[in-house]
Design an enzyme around this catalytic site. Structure first.
Site, PDB file in Angstrom:
ATOM      1  CG  ASP A   8      -1.704   1.210   1.307  1.00  0.00           C
ATOM      2  OD1 ASP A   8      -2.550   1.610   0.404  1.00  0.00           O
ATOM      3  OD2 ASP A   8      -1.584   1.679   2.578  1.00  0.00           O
ATOM      4  CG  ASP A  10      -1.814   7.417   0.899  1.00  0.00           C
ATOM      5  OD1 ASP A  10      -0.855   8.168   0.670  1.00  0.00           O
ATOM      6  OD2 ASP A  10      -2.893   7.464   0.349  1.00  0.00           O
ATOM      7  CG  ASP A  19      -5.767  11.615  -1.872  1.00  0.00           C
ATOM      8  OD1 ASP A  19      -5.038  11.956  -2.887  1.00  0.00           O
ATOM      9  OD2 ASP A  19      -6.304  10.564  -1.969  1.00  0.00           O
ATOM     10  CG  ASP A  99      -8.473   4.820  -2.758  1.00  0.00           C
ATOM     11  OD1 ASP A  99      -8.572   5.134  -4.079  1.00  0.00           O
ATOM     12  OD2 ASP A  99      -9.490   4.402  -2.163  1.00  0.00           O
ATOM     13  CG  ASP A 179      -2.424   1.968   6.340  1.00  0.00           C
ATOM     14  OD1 ASP A 179      -3.209   2.504   6.739  1.00  0.00           O
ATOM     15  OD2 ASP A 179      -1.929   1.963   5.177  1.00  0.00           O
TER      16      ASP A 179
END
Length: 241
Positions: A8, A10, A19, A99, A179
């Site tokens: 992942d 972030d 973001d 994402d 996470d």
């Protein structure tokens, strides 16, 4: 013998949410309440689209955004871990499933010279429009009820593995490092020999523990990490086996 590392981004590779970090570019470093409250669960990408319009309307340009994004700190130990993976690329394939968006991840990895560590990055496509506004789109469409509308990480992982198999590449073990709540769906896809690596104290770790308490534990092994050094220690042992 080849291993697949799935990261992942972030709160995993970087120690922040890319973001929300971009809000530092906004006037007074904050968003108006109306915009902040316009987020609807499962529709984060559309919300970020509105944030980028607001930044564009307020004259925030690409170079300022880039400068701001490249100040995000990496998670503890992550620079060493990525360096180690880079030195052992013959053993590790490495992908990001995030994402965030292509522009942010590209800026951050290139600024730190880690772009070559990763074989592929799967994230929401973003680009600057002719008027200089950052735009973002959903990564794909899917039918998974558990995941946000724009991205099912299990679907991404499954399609990547299928494509690799067609090329004659299969993996001895998959390690999934993440996470967040949206990392649970791909973790539940992992098999007995694979390893989920949830970050300590974050949503993914809590959700995996909850499954074990509900007597429906994940099939794979679980290794909790607080610093990327923990992951590197494990990989070093793995190579020695």
């Amino acid at each position: 013998m080849k291993f697949l590392l799935v990261f992942d981004f972030d709160h995993t590779i970087i120690d922040e949410n890319s973001d929300t970090w971009i809000v530092k570019c906004a006037p007074d470093r904050k968003l108006p309440n109306g915009l902040r409250n316009s987020y609807q669960p499962g529709h984060w990408t559309e919300y970020m689209g509105r944030v980028f319009v607001y930044l564009g309307d307020n004259g925030v340009k690409e170079d300022e955004m880039k400068r701001t994004m490249t100040t995000i700190p990496f998670t503890a130990g992550m620079i060493d871990l990525l360096g180690f993976i880079g030195e052992n690329k013959e053993l590790f394939d490495c992908i990001i499933v995030s994402d965030s968006n292509t522009v942010f991840i590209d800026w951050i990895l290139k600024a730190a010279a880690f772009h070559d560590v990763f074989d592929e990055v799967f994230t929401n496509p973003a680009a600057f429009s002719s008027s200089g506004y950052l735009t973002v789109q959903n990564f794909h469409a899917h039918h998974c009820a558990k995941c946000p509308k724009n991205l099912c990480k299990r679907k991404v992982l499954k399609e990547f593995l299928d494509k690799q198999l067609e090329r004659g590449v299969s993996y001895t073990r998959i390690m999934y490092i993440g996470d967040g709540g949206n990392d649970l769906c791909p973790v539940m896809f992992l098999k007995k020999n694979d390893i989920a690596m949830p970050r300590q104290g974050y949503t993914l770790e809590k959700k995996i523990s909850q499954l074990a308490q509900d007597l429906s534990p994940v099939q794979c092994s679980v290794l909790v990490w607080s610093s990327a050094t923990d992951i590197m220690s494990y990989l070093k042992l793995l190579i020695k086996e």
